[in-house]
Motif scaffolding. Structure first.
Motif: not given
Length: 412
Positions: A23-38
């Motif tokens: 799980a990745v959080i960038v700032g306060v409004d960008i949340v990325l899950q495993k399937q969205q990452l390289d």
């Protein structure tokens, strides 16, 4: 470059679909899950890239939190604690290798004991520093294959990194790693870009992928051979040489073998050659009969043996004087046909007659070998290991006779 690399203590379970979560959080409004990452998972390395989802400028101005949970090794042991990384700094200049050959080798034929590598910044093709004025240095690190820690690689003559451009205008950095004092072996290397944050002493870096290669500057040597101390070989046997390390056995063979029997020379194509691992075997049995070997000197020359790093062994010349073979023995008469014998109560004599002949000298048992001293018969009980010397009837000698066709045989 928005890339994060984790190196674990042992190989991971990288089978897909991945069993771990990211799980990745960038700032306060960008949340990325495993399937969205390289995600790249290989051996002990887990690499995450945010570049396709988040721009470099956003990463530079935002706090970032990365959490990895559920990592397993190949034995399915689950990592007890999550990996958590927060507040990524402004990324340092990216590093990528120039060229497609992802390996290196220094051998005895190398003119200098130097590994030259070239890297470029994929984020700034025209100038290595264009994307980051805070780039301080580029360094090379190495480690022995299998080690966990990295060592700094010293550059040739204390020289620094050389920046240049190719014909297309692409900027690259060249490093010449001095390996003169590094022992031979299998190694891994990587290149890092070092940066410092403006107004602070905090250092950060970007890392290239890892390249594996080797240093092997010692040619192979002969470790042992199949001959005895007198350099005599039995006819029909294989002359084998074992080297100090595996040799290059790719066909067509890189080495050359020449054999002369008396005044007659044999080409390599006429020989039976077996090459495997550290051993080179040569058989003359299919080309030369024992009788010819008995009266001839045999010279074997092997030239150009290479190890797997293409180090060439110095020319090797060996002279072999093949021993006189003793006369060959095969069964004759009923034993030749039946391959068995039987003495029972119906037999009037306790003796058994045995006939043998010399297939190499059908006309005379001793032909071609004046050194034949005699024949003996041995026996053993089925299942025993040792043989016993038999006695001929009335202690008589062996009888050498000729049958009606003129073939010579011996009767015991």
């Amino acid at each position: 470059g928005g890339r994060m690399t984790f190196e674990l203590s042992e190989p991971l379970d990288c089978s897909e679909p991945f069993v771990f979560d990211v799980a990745v959080i960038v700032g306060v409004d960008i949340v990325l899950q495993k399937q969205q990452l390289d995600i790249i998972c290989h051996d002990r390395i887990l690499e995450l890239s945010l570049a396709s989802r988040v721009s470099a400028s956003t990463l530079a101005d935002s706090s970032v939190s990365i959490t990895v949970s559920g990592l397993r090794d190949v034995a399915q042991n689950v990592m007890l604690r999550n990996i958590s990384v927060s507040s990524l700094l402004n990324p340092c200049s990216s590093i990528a290798w120039v060229g497609q050959e992802q390996t290196f080798l220094v051998n005895s034929a190398s003119e200098v004991e130097v590994v030259e590598v070239k890297v470029y910044n994929p984020e700034a093709l025209s100038s290595f520093r264009a994307d980051n004025e805070q780039l301080d240095d580029i360094v090379l690190q190495y480690r022995y294959a299998g080690d966990a820690s990295w060592q700094p690689g010293l550059l040739e003559n204390g020289s620094g990194v050389a920046y240049a451009s190719d014909e297309s205008g692409k900027s690259y950095a060249k490093l010449r790693w001095d390996v003169a004092s590094i022992p031979d072996g299998h190694y891994e290397i990587r290149v890092l870009s070092h940066c410092t944050t403006s107004g602070t002493e905090t250092a950060r870096h970007a890392t290239s992928t890892i390249i594996a290669g080797g240093l092997d500057r010692i040619p192979p040597t002969m470790f042992s051979n199949s001959l005895d101390d007198t350099l005599l070989a039995q006819p029909g046997s294989t002359i084998s040489v074992e080297f100090s390390e595996p040799i290059d056995c790719r066909q067509p063979f890189q080495f050359e073998v020449a054999v002369s029997v008396g005044v007659h020379a044999m080409r390599q194509q006429q020989l039976d050659i077996v090459c495997k691992g550290r051993t080179l075997g040569l058989s003359l049995g299919n080309q030369i009969t024992p009788l010819v070997l008995a009266s001839s000197d045999v010279n074997v020359t092997i030239v150009g043996v290479r190890d797997l790093a293409q180090n060439i062994m110095r020319n090797t010349l060996s002279m072999f004087r093949i021993q006189d073979p003793c006369s060959a023995i095969e069964w004759a008469g009923s034993l030749q046909k039946e391959q068995t014998f039987l003495i029972n109560a119906a037999q009037t004599s306790p003796d058994m007659e045995v006939k043998v002949h010399n297939p190499e000298a059908p006309g005379s048992f001793r032909e071609g070998n004046g050194q034949l001293q005699g024949l003996s018969l041995e026996y053993r009980h089925v299942g025993d290991v040792s043989w016993q010397q038999s006695l001929t009837a009335n202690a008589s000698d062996v009888a050498f006779v000729n049958d009606g066709s003129g073939e010579s045989y011996a009767m015991l």
